[in-house]
Design a protein around this motif. Structure first.
Motif, PDB file in Angstrom:
ATOM      1  N   GLU A 149       0.820  -1.204   0.000  1.00 50.32           N
ATOM      2  CA  GLU A 149       0.000   0.000   0.000  1.00 50.32           C
ATOM      3  C   GLU A 149       0.855   1.255   0.000  1.00 50.32           C
ATOM      4  O   GLU A 149       1.858   1.344   0.711  1.00 50.32           O
ATOM      5  CB  GLU A 149      -0.936   0.003   1.206  1.00 50.32           C
ATOM      6  N   THR A 150       0.455   2.234  -0.811  1.00 47.42           N
ATOM      7  CA  THR A 150       1.102   3.533  -1.041  1.00 47.42           C
ATOM      8  C   THR A 150       2.344   3.433  -1.926  1.00 47.42           C
ATOM      9  O   THR A 150       2.989   4.438  -2.188  1.00 47.42           O
ATOM     10  CB  THR A 150       1.491   4.270   0.271  1.00 47.42           C
ATOM     11  N   THR A 151       2.694   2.221  -2.411  1.00 46.54           N
ATOM     12  CA  THR A 151       3.848   2.099  -3.319  1.00 46.54           C
ATOM     13  C   THR A 151       3.396   1.836  -4.754  1.00 46.54           C
ATOM     14  O   THR A 151       4.223   1.576  -5.614  1.00 46.54           O
ATOM     15  CB  THR A 151       4.789   0.957  -2.876  1.00 46.54           C
ATOM     16  N   GLU A 152       2.084   1.913  -5.015  1.00 53.39           N
ATOM     17  CA  GLU A 152       1.577   1.613  -6.346  1.00 53.39           C
ATOM     18  C   GLU A 152       2.074   2.646  -7.354  1.00 53.39           C
ATOM     19  O   GLU A 152       2.157   3.830  -7.050  1.00 53.39           O
ATOM     20  CB  GLU A 152       0.036   1.604  -6.364  1.00 53.39           C
ATOM     21  N   PRO A 153       2.401   2.204  -8.585  1.00 54.84           N
ATOM     22  CA  PRO A 153       2.802   3.155  -9.621  1.00 54.84           C
ATOM     23  C   PRO A 153       1.614   3.993 -10.083  1.00 54.84           C
ATOM     24  O   PRO A 153       0.456   3.663  -9.813  1.00 54.84           O
ATOM     25  CB  PRO A 153       3.316   2.251 -10.745  1.00 54.84           C
ATOM     26  N   ALA A 154       1.919   5.061 -10.814  1.00 54.05           N
ATOM     27  CA  ALA A 154       0.872   5.993 -11.233  1.00 54.05           C
ATOM     28  C   ALA A 154      -0.197   5.330 -12.097  1.00 54.05           C
ATOM     29  O   ALA A 154      -1.360   5.736 -12.073  1.00 54.05           O
ATOM     30  CB  ALA A 154       1.504   7.165 -11.986  1.00 54.05           C
ATOM     31  N   ILE A 155       0.176   4.307 -12.840  1.00 50.96           N
ATOM     32  CA  ILE A 155      -0.794   3.652 -13.719  1.00 50.96           C
ATOM     33  C   ILE A 155      -1.927   3.008 -12.923  1.00 50.96           C
ATOM     34  O   ILE A 155      -3.005   2.758 -13.451  1.00 50.96           O
ATOM     35  CB  ILE A 155      -0.089   2.616 -14.623  1.00 50.96           C
ATOM     36  N   CYS A 156      -1.682   2.764 -11.639  1.00 52.65           N
ATOM     37  CA  CYS A 156      -2.734   2.207 -10.789  1.00 52.65           C
ATOM     38  C   CYS A 156      -3.797   3.246 -10.463  1.00 52.65           C
ATOM     39  O   CYS A 156      -4.784   2.935  -9.795  1.00 52.65           O
ATOM     40  CB  CYS A 156      -2.134   1.641  -9.492  1.00 52.65           C
ATOM     41  N   LEU A 157      -3.590   4.481 -10.905  1.00 54.75           N
ATOM     42  CA  LEU A 157      -4.583   5.530 -10.708  1.00 54.75           C
ATOM     43  C   LEU A 157      -5.214   5.918 -12.033  1.00 54.75           C
ATOM     44  O   LEU A 157      -5.788   6.995 -12.164  1.00 54.75           O
ATOM     45  CB  LEU A 157      -3.936   6.763 -10.054  1.00 54.75           C
ATOM     46  N   SER A 158      -5.101   5.053 -13.038  1.00 53.65           N
ATOM     47  CA  SER A 158      -5.692   5.338 -14.344  1.00 53.65           C
ATOM     48  C   SER A 158      -7.211   5.244 -14.263  1.00 53.65           C
ATOM     49  O   SER A 158      -7.779   4.777 -13.278  1.00 53.65           O
ATOM     50  CB  SER A 158      -5.155   4.368 -15.391  1.00 53.65           C
ATOM     51  N   GLU A 159      -7.875   5.687 -15.307  1.00 52.32           N
ATOM     52  CA  GLU A 159      -9.338   5.699 -15.306  1.00 52.32           C
ATOM     53  C   GLU A 159      -9.933   4.308 -15.155  1.00 52.32           C
ATOM     54  O   GLU A 159     -11.060   4.149 -14.717  1.00 52.32           O
ATOM     55  CB  GLU A 159      -9.848   6.345 -16.599  1.00 52.32           C
ATOM     56  N   ASP A 160      -9.153   3.290 -15.524  1.00 54.06           N
ATOM     57  CA  ASP A 160      -9.683   1.926 -15.460  1.00 54.06           C
ATOM     58  C   ASP A 160      -9.855   1.432 -14.034  1.00 54.06           C
ATOM     59  O   ASP A 160     -10.696   0.568 -13.778  1.00 54.06           O
ATOM     60  CB  ASP A 160      -8.748   0.962 -16.206  1.00 54.06           C
ATOM     61  N   VAL A 161      -9.063   1.947 -13.113  1.00 56.93           N
ATOM     62  CA  VAL A 161      -9.091   1.393 -11.757  1.00 56.93           C
ATOM     63  C   VAL A 161      -9.323   2.427 -10.665  1.00 56.93           C
ATOM     64  O   VAL A 161      -9.586   2.062  -9.531  1.00 56.93           O
ATOM     65  CB  VAL A 161      -7.763   0.650 -11.441  1.00 56.93           C
ATOM     66  N   GLU A 162      -9.229   3.725 -10.980  1.00 58.44           N
ATOM     67  CA  GLU A 162      -9.390   4.702  -9.913  1.00 58.44           C
ATOM     68  C   GLU A 162     -10.833   4.732  -9.422  1.00 58.44           C
ATOM     69  O   GLU A 162     -11.776   4.416 -10.160  1.00 58.44           O
ATOM     70  CB  GLU A 162      -8.951   6.087 -10.377  1.00 58.44           C
ATOM     71  N   THR A 163     -10.999   5.110  -8.166  1.00 61.87           N
ATOM     72  CA  THR A 163     -12.315   5.082  -7.546  1.00 61.87           C
ATOM     73  C   THR A 163     -13.085   6.387  -7.718  1.00 61.87           C
ATOM     74  O   THR A 163     -14.277   6.441  -7.451  1.00 61.87           O
ATOM     75  CB  THR A 163     -12.171   4.796  -6.035  1.00 61.87           C
ATOM     76  N   ASN A 164     -12.393   7.468  -8.129  1.00 61.68           N
ATOM     77  CA  ASN A 164     -13.019   8.769  -8.381  1.00 61.68           C
ATOM     78  C   ASN A 164     -13.647   9.390  -7.133  1.00 61.68           C
ATOM     79  O   ASN A 164     -14.514  10.252  -7.234  1.00 61.68           O
ATOM     80  CB  ASN A 164     -14.083   8.661  -9.485  1.00 61.68           C
TER      81      ASN A 164
END
Length: 623
Positions: free
Chosen positions: A400-415
């Protein structure tokens, strides 16, 4: 008929291997929070379809339908809806096992508005994995559209939930996937067990589409060192008794050591299983050679390009077409040929031998028996083969908190940060927020903006710190421009916080008010001085002919200024001269005294003075 029987026997050996095969049911946690009678933590088996919320949790309330309890037909047909009302918890639909496919139950539950489906087993047995139906019965359209998570629960838990619901009690639970995948370090290792066969129906079609859609994300993760990816290929062996049969000869290479089922399962037309095995081997060799040249991500380009340029249906599933794709990517074709070796030789192929060894489960991972299968951090992924779902699962493999930026892409972000900054601290003026979207949900974490680190709890406050803090919204301090002058309460030293500048008073954050130095008699108090307050300072004027000296708060004559200065200089010069003369006189006097005393001492040795003679005589009289 005899050929068909031999084929079925061969396929049974290919798929089952040996009686020692070990299939592991992947599970997640189910926590019943009410009622008290069944409160506790239970295990449930993750279905191999839909989208499990890897890395996250889902809270809901359980509903058991009054009719259509096996969910084998749509709930619209029986007038039921399970859509949660505004402000209400999501609905987990409990249904019974039996009469139709698991996927059909899930699809009907999803169309009915359920947020998740719980399938209660109809007999007492260990949990099993709910899988998709066989190819000839699969409806690719609805299978790919299932998005709700599913779980198989034990018969005893299902009965307990039904009893509580019948008694009028509300059953609330928490489906938890946070530990469904391990996350031991900052790099995720994952394998994709696949097949080059593109004529196996809906599963092959969805597999190819997944590779195409996921390629970009996979290459970013690999190129930046976030992941270590390995493609894998299942091959089987032909039983020794059937090595000389037509079926094994057409489906295997290297004398029955490595086999694959016939794509059309007819042994008479199109491509054979041996063609599939050779292409699997070539794809594995492409990865091996590319990996040795520090470019493992080229595998994704090769597989996608090959599926487009060399499909079976166009009769291009050949070595020649594959070689053209390899050359276009700049991969060393000679090394590929050496890796593939001779498929006719009665020897082991080291690459395929390694694949067969890797197929056997080790530790917590069971044998790989389902195609396609993803293995993430040595745990088999269950769920829909979809870019967003798979990326979310891979992201769950990071600490947790070490995820790369791609883990915040539109496909997976919670918004969750889009509305009211997710309840976290924010500075609207500076457009800075402590809300951070992750696939696990939002976290409130003070940000770093343009090299300036904010510190605080992330919920109620964040303050800029460091030498550059005043560059970001003035460090959260007061700042104002008036009458062409700008004053700021921001101090570069974070320990001092916000401090009103000289000439102002206040908290330094919200207000700094001008101090009236004239009214409060803080300056310009000399005789003949006239004080006028200004914003942030003051003006002090003396009468005509006089000049105000701010550091001494006095008025002096403009005309005498130079005279006073020169007189002061002459006084200093004369003082220094007098001091020099006095010092010289003292020096001369002391030298004279010293010399006189020395002379008198020498003379006393030879011609004693009268006073010395008297002293000497008195001394002898004492003896």
């Amino acid at each position: 008929m005899r050929e068909k029987l031999e084929f079925l026997v061969c396929v049974w050996f290919l798929l089952c291997g040996s009686s020692l095969a070990r299939f592991v049911v992947e599970k997640n946690s189910l926590k019943v929070t009410s009622p008290e009678s069944i409160k506790g933590v239970y295990e449930c088996a993750i279905g191999n379809f839909g989208v499990p919320q890897y890395g996250g949790t889902l809270v809901g309330t359980v509903v058991y339908p009054k009719s259509n309890q096996k969910a084998c037909k749509g709930f619209d047909d029986v007038g039921l809806s399970f859509k949660s009302k505004p402000g209400g918890l999501p609905t987990f639909l409990l249904i019974d096992r039996g009469d139709c496919y698991f996927t059909k139950k899930a699809w009907n539950a999803q169309k009915g508005g359920a947020a998740a489906i719980l399938v209660a087993d109809d007999k007492i047995e260990p949990l099993i994995t709910m899988d998709t139906p066989e190819e000839e019965n699969a409806d690719a359209e609805y299978l790919q559209n299932i998005t709700i998570p599913s779980a198989l629960i034990s018969k005893s838990l299902g009965d307990s939930i039904k009893k509580s619901l019948t008694g009028g009690e509300m059953v609330n639970m928490n489906l938890d996937w946070t530990e469904a995948l391990p996350h031991p370090d900052e790099r995720v290792e994952y394998e994709f067990w696949t097949n080059s066969n593109d004529e196996c129906g809906p599963k092959c079609d969805s597999q190819i589409e997944f590779v195409k859609s996921f390629k970009g994300a996979a290459q970013i993760l690999e190129q930046k060192g976030y992941t270590q990816f390995t493609p894998r290929y299942i091959t089987w062996y032909c039983p020794e008794a059937f090595i000389l049969s037509k079926q094994c000869k057409s489906q295997c290479i290297n004398h029955g050591r490595y086999c694959a089922p016939d794509p059309e399962q007819d042994f008479s037309r199109g491509y054979d299983g041996r063609d599939v095995v050779v292409q699997n081997l070539r794809q594995a060799c492409v990865f091996k050679v590319a990996n040795e040249s520090k470019k493992p991500w080229l595998w994704w380009d090769y597989v996608t390009d090959f599926s487009i340029r060399c499909p079976m249906k166009d009769k291009k599933y050949t070595k020649e077409c594959a070689d053209e794709v390899i050359k276009s990517l700049g991969v060393d074709l000679k090394k590929i040929e050496e890796c593939v070796g001779d498929p006719e030789a009665d020897v082991e192929n080291q690459v395929l031998k390694a694949e067969q060894d890797a197929q056997i489960g080790k530790g917590s991972r069971g044998d790989v028996t389902i195609l396609p299968t993803l293995v993430i951090n040595n745990r088999q992924y269950r769920g829909k083969l979809d870019k967003g779902a798979v990326l979310k699962a891979i992201c769950a493999g990071f600490q947790e908190t070490t995820e790369p930026a791609i883990c915040l892409s539109e496909d997976v972000e919670t918004n969750e940060c889009l509305e009211n900054s997710g309840g976290c601290w924010q500075d609207k003026a500076a457009n800075v927020s402590a809300c951070k979207d992750t696939f696990r949900g939002r976290v409130c974490e003070c940000p770093v903006v343009r090299g300036v680190k904010f510190v605080g709890d992330g919920y109620t406050h964040c303050e800029a710190s460091g030498a550059l803090r005043c560059a970001i919204n003035n460090g959260g301090c007061w700042k104002k421009t008036q009458d062409g002058k700008t004053y700021s309460a921001c101090v570069e030293d974070h320990s001092e916080g916000c401090k009103c500048p000289r000439g102002f008073k206040g908290d330094g954050v919200h207000t700094c008010e001008d101090v009236d130095e004239c009214k409060e008699k803080l300056a310009c108090q000399c005789p003949n001085c006239k004080c006028k307050n200004t914003w942030g300072s003051y003006d002090c004027n003396c009468g005509s002919g006089l000049l105000y000296m701010q550091e001494h708060d006095i008025c002096i004559s403009k005309d005498n200024k130079s005279e006073v200065s020169w007189s002061f200089v002459w006084v200093i010069i004369l003082g220094l001269a007098a001091a020099g003369v006095a010092g010289y006189a003292i020096y001369k006097y002391r030298i004279r005294r010293y010399m006189d005393s020395e002379i008198r001492a020498i003379m006393a040795q030879y011609m004693p003075l009268d006073s010395q003679a008297d002293v000497h005589h008195a001394s002898h009289g004492d003896v």
